[in-house]
Design a protein around this motif. Structure first.
Motif, PDB file in Angstrom:
ATOM      1  N   ILE A 186       0.833  -1.211   0.000  1.00  0.00           N
ATOM      2  CA  ILE A 186       0.000   0.000   0.000  1.00  0.00           C
ATOM      3  C   ILE A 186       0.867   1.261   0.000  1.00  0.00           C
ATOM      4  N   LEU A 187       1.820   1.339   0.934  1.00  0.00           N
ATOM      5  CA  LEU A 187       2.691   2.515   0.995  1.00  0.00           C
ATOM      6  C   LEU A 187       3.900   2.406   0.070  1.00  0.00           C
ATOM      7  N   GLU A 188       4.197   1.188  -0.408  1.00  0.00           N
ATOM      8  CA  GLU A 188       5.314   0.921  -1.321  1.00  0.00           C
ATOM      9  C   GLU A 188       6.644   1.431  -0.754  1.00  0.00           C
ATOM     10  N   TYR A 189       6.931   1.039   0.500  1.00  0.00           N
ATOM     11  CA  TYR A 189       8.152   1.463   1.175  1.00  0.00           C
ATOM     12  C   TYR A 189       9.378   0.633   0.782  1.00  0.00           C
ATOM     13  N   GLY A 190       9.192  -0.427   0.038  1.00  0.00           N
ATOM     14  CA  GLY A 190      10.311  -1.289  -0.311  1.00  0.00           C
ATOM     15  C   GLY A 190      10.747  -2.146   0.857  1.00  0.00           C
ATOM     16  N   ILE A 191      11.991  -2.584   0.843  1.00  0.00           N
ATOM     17  CA  ILE A 191      12.461  -3.516   1.865  1.00  0.00           C
ATOM     18  C   ILE A 191      12.446  -2.890   3.263  1.00  0.00           C
ATOM     19  N   GLY A 192      12.562  -1.556   3.331  1.00  0.00           N
ATOM     20  CA  GLY A 192      12.462  -0.869   4.617  1.00  0.00           C
ATOM     21  C   GLY A 192      11.099  -1.064   5.261  1.00  0.00           C
ATOM     22  N   GLY A 193      10.068  -1.240   4.436  1.00  0.00           N
ATOM     23  CA  GLY A 193       8.724  -1.465   4.963  1.00  0.00           C
ATOM     24  C   GLY A 193       8.635  -2.748   5.763  1.00  0.00           C
ATOM     25  N   ALA A 194       9.367  -3.787   5.316  1.00  0.00           N
ATOM     26  CA  ALA A 194       9.393  -5.054   6.049  1.00  0.00           C
ATOM     27  C   ALA A 194      10.029  -4.861   7.420  1.00  0.00           C
ATOM     28  N   ALA A 195      11.062  -4.025   7.489  1.00  0.00           N
ATOM     29  CA  ALA A 195      11.724  -3.749   8.770  1.00  0.00           C
ATOM     30  C   ALA A 195      10.794  -2.963   9.698  1.00  0.00           C
ATOM     31  N   TYR A 196      10.106  -1.957   9.162  1.00  0.00           N
ATOM     32  CA  TYR A 196       9.168  -1.176   9.974  1.00  0.00           C
ATOM     33  C   TYR A 196       8.051  -2.063  10.538  1.00  0.00           C
ATOM     34  N   GLY A 197       7.568  -2.977   9.702  1.00  0.00           N
ATOM     35  CA  GLY A 197       6.522  -3.887  10.155  1.00  0.00           C
ATOM     36  C   GLY A 197       6.972  -4.746  11.321  1.00  0.00           C
ATOM     37  N   THR A 198       8.210  -5.239  11.252  1.00  0.00           N
ATOM     38  CA  THR A 198       8.761  -6.080  12.319  1.00  0.00           C
ATOM     39  C   THR A 198       8.898  -5.294  13.619  1.00  0.00           C
ATOM     40  N   VAL A 199       9.404  -4.081  13.534  1.00  0.00           N
ATOM     41  CA  VAL A 199       9.608  -3.256  14.729  1.00  0.00           C
ATOM     42  C   VAL A 199       8.283  -2.921  15.412  1.00  0.00           C
ATOM     43  N   LEU A 200       7.301  -2.492  14.628  1.00  0.00           N
ATOM     44  CA  LEU A 200       6.004  -2.130  15.202  1.00  0.00           C
ATOM     45  C   LEU A 200       5.307  -3.341  15.822  1.00  0.00           C
ATOM     46  N   ALA A 201       5.473  -4.500  15.203  1.00  0.00           N
ATOM     47  CA  ALA A 201       4.873  -5.721  15.747  1.00  0.00           C
ATOM     48  C   ALA A 201       5.507  -6.089  17.081  1.00  0.00           C
ATOM     49  N   GLN A 202       6.829  -5.911  17.194  1.00  0.00           N
ATOM     50  CA  GLN A 202       7.520  -6.175  18.462  1.00  0.00           C
ATOM     51  C   GLN A 202       7.028  -5.223  19.556  1.00  0.00           C
ATOM     52  N   PHE A 203       6.783  -3.989  19.172  1.00  0.00           N
ATOM     53  CA  PHE A 203       6.300  -3.010  20.151  1.00  0.00           C
ATOM     54  C   PHE A 203       4.903  -3.376  20.641  1.00  0.00           C
ATOM     55  N   MET A 204       4.063  -3.887  19.754  1.00  0.00           N
ATOM     56  CA  MET A 204       2.728  -4.344  20.144  1.00  0.00           C
ATOM     57  C   MET A 204       2.830  -5.465  21.171  1.00  0.00           C
TER      58      MET A 204
END
Length: 443
Positions: A186-204
């Motif tokens: 959706i946001l088309e962040y590229g490979i950095g988007g996968a990293a952001y997803g992992t970090v936010l999930a850990q915070f949850m």
């Protein structure tokens, strides 16, 4: 949810109440790593998948250390919980959390300042270097979050509450899958988007674990909030060897990664795809390891040493059966699963699958040895012996390096695959002998 008292209940009840929720949680945790690679591979192609593969051991070096050291801290917490010393338990938890934050920030600074140099040393191919670096910058900037979350999960397990840790992992896993799709598609962040997803999930997961620990009845008062030198030394004495055990394993892995990164990008992509399947299928082994570690630590805390041996053989028999089932999956379904990792051209995909399936076949025939390794090593850690397990990791690293640098030039890329198997075999022999000697000492 009630914690499991492993000093009273039968091993079979322990497995149902503690190991199975842990296993389900670990499946979810590794499933999101599996799907993470799948999404990156299909969205960014072979280069994106190879970028993850080229840094896999470097990622394990950092997060394996975090997982290991927090697991070690939890041994001390588990022992104090079984000794019914509530004040010591609360102080142990507080000191473990302080240590986690302190080491987490230190590790963050080190990793971010050495990132470029490490990628150059590892020979990450130029075509994927930028992708790998952007992914790791986001991940390593968030190390304190990963450290604190792992510590909270370890506390829940140490208290015998595998169900709550399962829910936490479930939350972060499915959250990560959703966030990966959101950032990449959706946001088309590229490979950095996968990293952001992992970090936010850990915070949850961190937020959930923090709230659940408060509800378990463990309330840390102001008088518990003090740095106790004796507790810190005890936790570091147990935690550091376990963390270093994973670091030592990773050093061997990094040496292998150096060789792997010298092959073409299709081999790297096939290797990472097969590795994701391998890691997913070893989940039960790590879950059984966590179970026998907590079980052993609790029973050692009140000197129920004969019960430790009974639990060891019970869970080992289940482990071997599970390993055979996992081997069947690799052999029968391996090629089909590998085909999902990329939507590239047919010729490129077939070459990638060939590399990956060769790896899976070799692993499949020796998989029970991996399960023995996890269970035996964790049992020794639960007894309080962290040096022998650390030395077993040295053996694993030596075997991997030997095959990568001396056997690969003779038999080609399959030397990497056989090095993994012989790493298990060498460690198993050492751990088996050490376990017999150690158990004789405590009975």
């Amino acid at each position: 949810m009630n914690a499991v008292d492993m000093t009273q209940e039968s091993m079979w009840k322990v497995i149902v109440k503690f190991s199975i929720p842990l296993m389900l949680g670990n499946i979810c945790q590794q499933l999101y790593l599996f799907i993470d690679a799948l999404i990156v591979g299909r969205r960014l192609g072979v280069n994106g998948l190879a970028a993850l593969g080229s840094i896999e051991w470097y990622v394990f070096l950092v997060f394996g250390f975090i997982q290991g050291i927090t697991q070690g801290f939890s041994v001390c917490i588990s022992q104090s919980s079984r000794m019914r010393q509530k004040e010591l338990l609360r102080q142990s938890i507080y000191n473990a959390l302080v240590l986690s934050l302190a080491i987490g920030f230190l590790l963050q600074v080190i990793c971010l300042n050495t990132l470029s140099s490490v990628l150059d040393i590892m020979r990450v191919p130029y075509a994927i270097n930028v992708l790998a670096k952007s992914y790791l910058q986001i991940l390593y900037a968030s190390i304190p979050i990963f450290f604190f979350n792992n510590m909270l999960l370890a506390i829940l397990r140490a208290l015998g509450n595998g169900a709550l840790s399962f829910i936490a992992v479930l939350l972060s896993s499915f959250g990560n899958i959703f966030l990966d799709i959101f950032f990449l598609y959706i946001l088309e962040y590229g490979i950095g988007g996968a990293a952001y997803g992992t970090v936010l999930a850990q915070f949850m997961s961190l937020i959930f674990c923090w709230s659940m620990i408060k509800r378990t009845g463990v309330k840390i008062s102001s008088k518990d909030k003090k740095i106790d030198k004796k507790i810190l030394i005890n936790q570091l004495a147990v935690g550091l060897p376990i963390g270093l055990q994973n670091v030592i394993t990773s050093v061997g892995g990094l040496a292998i990664q150096y060789v792997i990164n010298g092959f073409d990008i299709l081999f790297i992509a096939g290797y990472i795809a097969a590795n994701k399947i391998y890691i997913l299928l070893e989940i039960a082994a790590s879950s059984y390891g966590y179970t026998i570690l907590t079980y052993t630590a609790q029973n050692k805390g009140i000197n129920k040493n004969r019960r430790i041996l009974q639990g060891f053989f019970s869970i080992l028999s289940i482990g071997v059966i599970t390993a055979v089932m996992m081997s069947f999956i690799m052999i029968v379904f391996g090629q089909n699963i590998l085909s999902f990792f990329s939507n590239t051209s047919k010729e490129t995909l077939e070459e990638t699958i060939r590399y990956g399936y060769d790896y899976l076949i070799i692993l499949a025939f020796f998989f029970p040895m991996l399960y023995f390794l996890y269970i035996c090593r964790s049992c020794l850690q639960g007894i309080g012996n962290t040096i022998i397990p650390m030395l077993s990791s040295v053996i694993q690293s030596v075997m991997r390096i030997f095959f990568a640098y001396l056997i690969c030039p003779v038999i080609g890329y399959k030397g990497i695959f056989w090095g993994e198997v012989w790493a298990w075999i060498g460690a198993d022999i050492f751990l088996g002998i050490a376990f017999i000697i150690q158990y004789k000492k405590i009975t």
